[in-house]
Design a protein around this motif. Structure first.
Motif, mmCIF file in Angstrom:
data_model
loop_
_atom_site.group_PDB
_atom_site.id
_atom_site.type_symbol
_atom_site.label_atom_id
_atom_site.label_comp_id
_atom_site.label_asym_id
_atom_site.label_seq_id
_atom_site.Cartn_x
_atom_site.Cartn_y
_atom_site.Cartn_z
ATOM 1 N N LYS A 182 2.636 9.922 15.200
ATOM 2 C CA LYS A 182 2.692 8.733 16.058
ATOM 3 C C LYS A 182 3.050 7.471 15.276
ATOM 4 O O LYS A 182 3.392 6.445 15.868
ATOM 5 C CB LYS A 182 1.387 8.559 16.830
ATOM 6 N N THR A 237 9.953 5.680 17.284
ATOM 7 C CA THR A 237 10.260 6.536 18.435
ATOM 8 C C THR A 237 11.702 7.042 18.389
ATOM 9 O O THR A 237 11.979 8.153 18.849
ATOM 10 C CB THR A 237 9.996 5.806 19.770
ATOM 11 N N HIS A 238 12.604 6.245 17.817
ATOM 12 C CA HIS A 238 14.000 6.685 17.729
ATOM 13 C C HIS A 238 14.145 7.921 16.832
ATOM 14 O O HIS A 238 14.945 8.808 17.123
ATOM 15 C CB HIS A 238 14.897 5.554 17.227
ATOM 16 N N LEU A 240 11.975 10.310 16.394
ATOM 17 C CA LEU A 240 11.524 11.462 17.195
ATOM 18 C C LEU A 240 12.559 11.830 18.250
ATOM 19 O O LEU A 240 12.781 13.015 18.514
ATOM 20 C CB LEU A 240 10.171 11.163 17.837
#
Length: 188
Positions: free
Chosen positions: A131, A135-136, A138
């Motif tokens: 986490k 996010t990019h 992932l």
């Protein structure tokens, strides 16, 4: 690493997973970051086999391989994707810290991918859980695995990314399965 005199070493069986596993473990890299060549461990000989060149216009987003002395329901060692700055030579092994797992179904079989960071890469070594990744990054990993078999008309379904604790549990389970199948009970 276990020394075998009189016969060739096998990276799956003879390389130890690491004294601090599953928190810090050895990963054997089969496919370097940026490659379109799908290398696979030949489980009988222990050599690296060129399985195919990817049919889609994609490359592996990170170094990809397996965790020694593990076994999964797909009859292979547990897969691992190691995030680091540079590609490495196939059949290199390195220290990796698992930070999560990507759940995936490949042709109807569960085929989880452990997501890890190279423990000795200054850019990635401080990540401790998936986490924390952008996010990019992932999204790129997900897209690669969703697309890399499309032009072969094979179905891959990427489920969700789970955190470090789930990754450690899956690694422990694969270690137990390996021991049940490959380690004689009197040697444990």
């Amino acid at each position: 690493m276990t020394t075998n005199r009189g016969h060739a070493s096998h990276p799956w069986h003879d390389l130890e997973i690491g004294e601090q596993a599953p928190d810090l473990l050895h990963a054997v890299i089969e496919i370097p970051r940026g490659s379109k060549v799908k290398y696979e461990l030949d489980k009988v000989s222990g050599l690296l086999y060129v399985d195919r060149v990817l049919y889609s216009s994609v490359v592996y987003p990170h170094n990809y391989g397996f965790i020694p002395q593990t076994y999964c329901a797909d009859n292979d060692p547990l897969d691992i994707l190691v995030l680091m700055q540079e590609p490495v030579v196939p059949f290199s092994f390195l220290r990796a810290r698992p930070i999560g797992v990507m759940q995936m179904v490949d042709q109807g079989e569960q085929d989880d991918k452990i997501i890890a960071v190279h423990a000795d890469d200054p850019e990635f070594k401080d990540y401790t859980d998936i986490k924390e990744l952008p996010t990019h990054r992932l999204a790129e990993i997900r897209r690669f695995f969703e697309d890399y078999k499309k032009n072969e008309n094979k179905i891959v379904v990427v489920d969700e990314f789970l955190g470090r604790e789930d990754a450690l549990r899956i690694i422990r389970e694969s270690q137990d399965l390996y021991k049940d199948l490959f380690v004689p009970k009197r040697s444990r």
